[in-house]
Design a protein around this motif. Structure first.
Motif, mmCIF file in Angstrom:
data_model
loop_
_atom_site.group_PDB
_atom_site.id
_atom_site.type_symbol
_atom_site.label_atom_id
_atom_site.label_comp_id
_atom_site.label_asym_id
_atom_site.label_seq_id
_atom_site.Cartn_x
_atom_site.Cartn_y
_atom_site.Cartn_z
ATOM 1 N N ASP A 104 0.820 -1.208 0.000
ATOM 2 C CA ASP A 104 0.000 0.000 0.000
ATOM 3 C C ASP A 104 0.855 1.260 0.000
ATOM 4 O OD1 ASP A 104 -2.468 -1.313 0.013
ATOM 5 O OD2 ASP A 104 -2.509 -1.454 2.201
ATOM 6 N N VAL A 105 1.914 1.255 0.809
ATOM 7 C CA VAL A 105 2.740 2.458 0.952
ATOM 8 C C VAL A 105 3.404 2.818 -0.371
ATOM 9 C CG1 VAL A 105 4.750 3.453 2.091
ATOM 10 C CG2 VAL A 105 3.132 2.048 3.407
ATOM 11 N N ALA A 106 4.086 1.856 -0.974
ATOM 12 C CA ALA A 106 4.772 2.129 -2.242
ATOM 13 C C ALA A 106 3.780 2.454 -3.346
ATOM 14 C CB ALA A 106 5.639 0.938 -2.638
ATOM 15 N N THR A 131 -4.754 4.293 7.314
ATOM 16 C CA THR A 131 -4.316 4.797 6.013
ATOM 17 C C THR A 131 -3.403 6.003 6.164
ATOM 18 O OG1 THR A 131 -6.395 4.013 5.066
ATOM 19 C CG2 THR A 131 -5.092 5.496 3.720
ATOM 20 N N ALA A 132 -3.593 6.775 7.239
ATOM 21 C CA ALA A 132 -2.703 7.903 7.496
ATOM 22 C C ALA A 132 -1.278 7.426 7.767
ATOM 23 C CB ALA A 132 -3.227 8.728 8.664
ATOM 24 N N THR A 133 -1.143 6.268 8.395
ATOM 25 C CA THR A 133 0.186 5.691 8.614
ATOM 26 C C THR A 133 0.863 5.400 7.282
ATOM 27 O OG1 THR A 133 -0.568 4.692 10.688
ATOM 28 C CG2 THR A 133 1.457 3.825 9.723
ATOM 29 N N SER A 134 0.119 4.784 6.358
ATOM 30 C CA SER A 134 0.671 4.532 5.025
ATOM 31 C C SER A 134 1.014 5.837 4.318
ATOM 32 C CB SER A 134 -0.331 3.728 4.188
ATOM 33 O OG SER A 134 -0.499 2.426 4.695
ATOM 34 N N ALA A 135 0.163 6.850 4.492
ATOM 35 C CA ALA A 135 0.415 8.142 3.851
ATOM 36 C C ALA A 135 1.704 8.768 4.382
ATOM 37 C CB ALA A 135 -0.767 9.083 4.071
ATOM 38 N N LEU A 136 1.929 8.683 5.694
ATOM 39 C CA LEU A 136 3.143 9.244 6.278
ATOM 40 C C LEU A 136 4.384 8.554 5.720
ATOM 41 C CD1 LEU A 136 4.554 11.094 8.294
ATOM 42 C CD2 LEU A 136 4.154 9.354 10.060
ATOM 43 N N LEU A 137 4.347 7.243 5.619
ATOM 44 C CA LEU A 137 5.489 6.506 5.071
ATOM 45 C C LEU A 137 5.676 6.798 3.580
ATOM 46 C CD1 LEU A 137 4.931 3.144 6.935
ATOM 47 C CD2 LEU A 137 6.852 4.695 7.258
ATOM 48 N N THR A 187 -1.828 17.855 -0.140
ATOM 49 C CA THR A 187 -2.675 17.314 0.924
ATOM 50 C C THR A 187 -3.061 15.886 0.547
ATOM 51 O OG1 THR A 187 -3.605 19.481 1.502
ATOM 52 C CG2 THR A 187 -4.848 17.539 2.184
ATOM 53 N N ILE A 188 -2.862 14.951 1.467
ATOM 54 C CA ILE A 188 -3.347 13.586 1.276
ATOM 55 C C ILE A 188 -4.489 13.354 2.253
ATOM 56 C CG2 ILE A 188 -2.828 11.116 1.358
ATOM 57 C CD1 ILE A 188 0.013 11.702 0.622
ATOM 58 N N ALA A 189 -5.675 13.096 1.734
ATOM 59 C CA ALA A 189 -6.849 12.835 2.565
ATOM 60 C C ALA A 189 -7.025 11.338 2.743
ATOM 61 C CB ALA A 189 -8.092 13.442 1.928
ATOM 62 N N THR A 190 -7.159 10.922 4.009
ATOM 63 C CA THR A 190 -7.275 9.487 4.311
ATOM 64 C C THR A 190 -8.585 9.163 5.001
ATOM 65 O OG1 THR A 190 -6.197 9.674 6.492
ATOM 66 C CG2 THR A 190 -4.764 9.394 4.570
ATOM 67 N N LEU A 191 -9.549 10.075 4.943
ATOM 68 C CA LEU A 191 -10.851 9.840 5.574
ATOM 69 C C LEU A 191 -11.662 8.848 4.746
ATOM 70 C CD1 LEU A 191 -11.806 13.560 6.338
ATOM 71 C CD2 LEU A 191 -10.831 11.896 7.939
ATOM 72 N N PRO A 192 -12.531 8.040 5.398
ATOM 73 C CA PRO A 192 -13.429 7.165 4.637
ATOM 74 C C PRO A 192 -14.314 7.973 3.699
ATOM 75 C CG PRO A 192 -13.434 6.606 6.977
ATOM 76 C CD PRO A 192 -12.681 7.896 6.850
ATOM 77 N N GLY A 193 -14.771 7.347 2.642
ATOM 78 C CA GLY A 193 -15.518 8.056 1.613
ATOM 79 C C GLY A 193 -16.767 8.748 2.086
ATOM 80 N N GLY A 194 -17.475 8.155 3.033
ATOM 81 C CA GLY A 194 -18.714 8.754 3.507
ATOM 82 C C GLY A 194 -18.551 9.592 4.749
ATOM 83 N N ALA A 195 -17.318 9.890 5.148
ATOM 84 C CA ALA A 195 -17.084 10.635 6.385
ATOM 85 C C ALA A 195 -17.647 12.041 6.279
ATOM 86 C CB ALA A 195 -15.599 10.680 6.700
ATOM 87 N N PRO A 196 -18.490 12.460 7.252
ATOM 88 C CA PRO A 196 -19.036 13.824 7.205
ATOM 89 C C PRO A 196 -17.955 14.850 7.521
ATOM 90 C CG PRO A 196 -19.665 12.747 9.255
ATOM 91 C CD PRO A 196 -18.964 11.699 8.425
ATOM 92 N N LEU A 197 -17.998 15.962 6.838
ATOM 93 C CA LEU A 197 -17.031 17.031 7.056
ATOM 94 C C LEU A 197 -17.754 18.356 6.830
ATOM 95 C CD1 LEU A 197 -13.999 17.147 7.748
ATOM 96 C CD2 LEU A 197 -13.546 17.460 5.320
ATOM 97 N N ALA A 198 -17.748 19.210 7.841
ATOM 98 C CA ALA A 198 -18.445 20.490 7.738
ATOM 99 C C ALA A 198 -17.870 21.310 6.588
ATOM 100 C CB ALA A 198 -18.308 21.267 9.042
ATOM 101 N N PRO A 199 -18.721 21.991 5.812
ATOM 102 C CA PRO A 199 -18.226 22.764 4.658
ATOM 103 C C PRO A 199 -17.167 23.787 5.013
ATOM 104 C CG PRO A 199 -20.614 22.530 4.558
ATOM 105 C CD PRO A 199 -20.196 21.987 5.887
ATOM 106 N N ASP A 200 -17.283 24.447 6.196
ATOM 107 C CA ASP A 200 -16.282 25.464 6.532
ATOM 108 C C ASP A 200 -14.933 24.824 6.840
ATOM 109 O OD1 ASP A 200 -17.343 24.319 8.827
ATOM 110 O OD2 ASP A 200 -17.099 26.128 10.036
#
Length: 279
Positions: A104-106, A131-137, A187-200
């Motif tokens: 995954d990392v490579a 997934t953030a761990t993989s992103a950091l590596l 920016t690498i986003a590692t949130l699940p696809g349906g994760a809610p995120l406030a517009p602001d």
């Protein structure tokens, strides 16, 4: 290490949605290998028994959730990224036992690099899960020396900071809800696809967030991708990561190493990309 089988499978639960059979079939067809690649629904509780039951006709396994930790525990050897993440997504079955790899990392690093116009020294990760761990590596392998993590769980960011210290990358906890942020080129986003995120919150991340690489590809566009579009930025979905990590799995099964290129690898990669583009 002796590996002679011609059967491979992807295991996980759920597993019906997996695109791995399409990717691997395209690769082996291009390579002229008459290998069979299937899928099997396997949960964490039954993993060890299922693995022990496999005959010599099996060459290897791809592992998805929730089996990456169990595969790590069951491996007799592991590559560096597997050791650092505690996760194995590929097992090469051999006479001396299963050998574990994390591709995954490579895979993430390769696809992110393909979308960058120039190397970057700073980046931001959104989220703090596995997934953030993989992103950091992946960022470490791309030469990034400082990473901001925008997340809601300080204890998870602290874990990433400890890993960062181990690999020579400075990790800063910047929180998820800040309304003003410093500029970063990636920016690498590692949130699940349906994760809610406030517009602001999404807008604050997008204003000075550089290129957005979102690991999600099945729920597109994400809230972050929409925010990047509102602010005139560029957002990339993570389907390329899926292809690149699968390519490295094919390397493992065909050569015994995730770092050894395949014969005519550009043609193999093109066939794999075409297989999922058509879905």
């Amino acid at each position: 290490m002796l590996t002679t089988g011609d059967r491979l499978e992807v295991w996980g639960d759920p597993i019906a949605h997996s695109l791995s059979p399409l990717l691997h079939a395209a690769a082996y067809r291009t390579l002229g290998l008459d290998w069979a690649y299937g899928r099997r629904r396997v949960g964490a509780a039954s993993f060890a028994g299922e693995l022990a039951s496999l005959g010599r006709e099996f060459r290897g396994l791809s592992l998805t959730m929730p089996l990456k930790g169990a595969a790590f525990d069951g491996a007799v050897s592991r590559n560096r990224h597997a050791e650092l993440t505690g996760a194995v997504n590929t097992l090469l079955l051999a006479d001396d036992g299963p050998h574990g790899f994390n591709t995954d990392v490579a895979g993430l690093a390769a696809d992110v690099a393909a979308h960058l116009a120039a190397p970057v020294e700073r980046a931001r990760i959104v989220g703090s899960g596995a997934t953030a761990t993989s992103a950091l590596l992946a960022l470490e392998s791309l030469g990034v020396s400082r990473v901001e993590v925008a997340a809601r769980r300080p204890e998870a960011v602290a874990r990433l900071a400890r890993l960062g210290k181990e690999i020579g990358v400075t990790v800063d906890d910047v929180g998820l809800d800040a309304r003003a942020r410093d500029a970063v080129p990636l920016t690498i986003a590692t949130l699940p696809g349906g994760a809610p995120l406030a517009p602001d919150v999404a807008d604050a991340l997008a204003r000075e967030g550089g290129l957005l690489y979102d690991v999600v590809y099945g729920h597109w566009p994400t809230e972050l991708a929409r925010a990047w579009e509102r602010h005139g930025g560029r957002a990339v979905a993570g389907i390329g990561m899926l292809v690149q990590q699968a390519l490295r799995q094919v390397r493992v099964f065909a050569t015994g190493s995730d770092e050894r290129p395949l014969p005519d690898e550009p043609a193999v990669l093109a066939a794999m990309r075409a297989a999922v583009t058509e879905v």
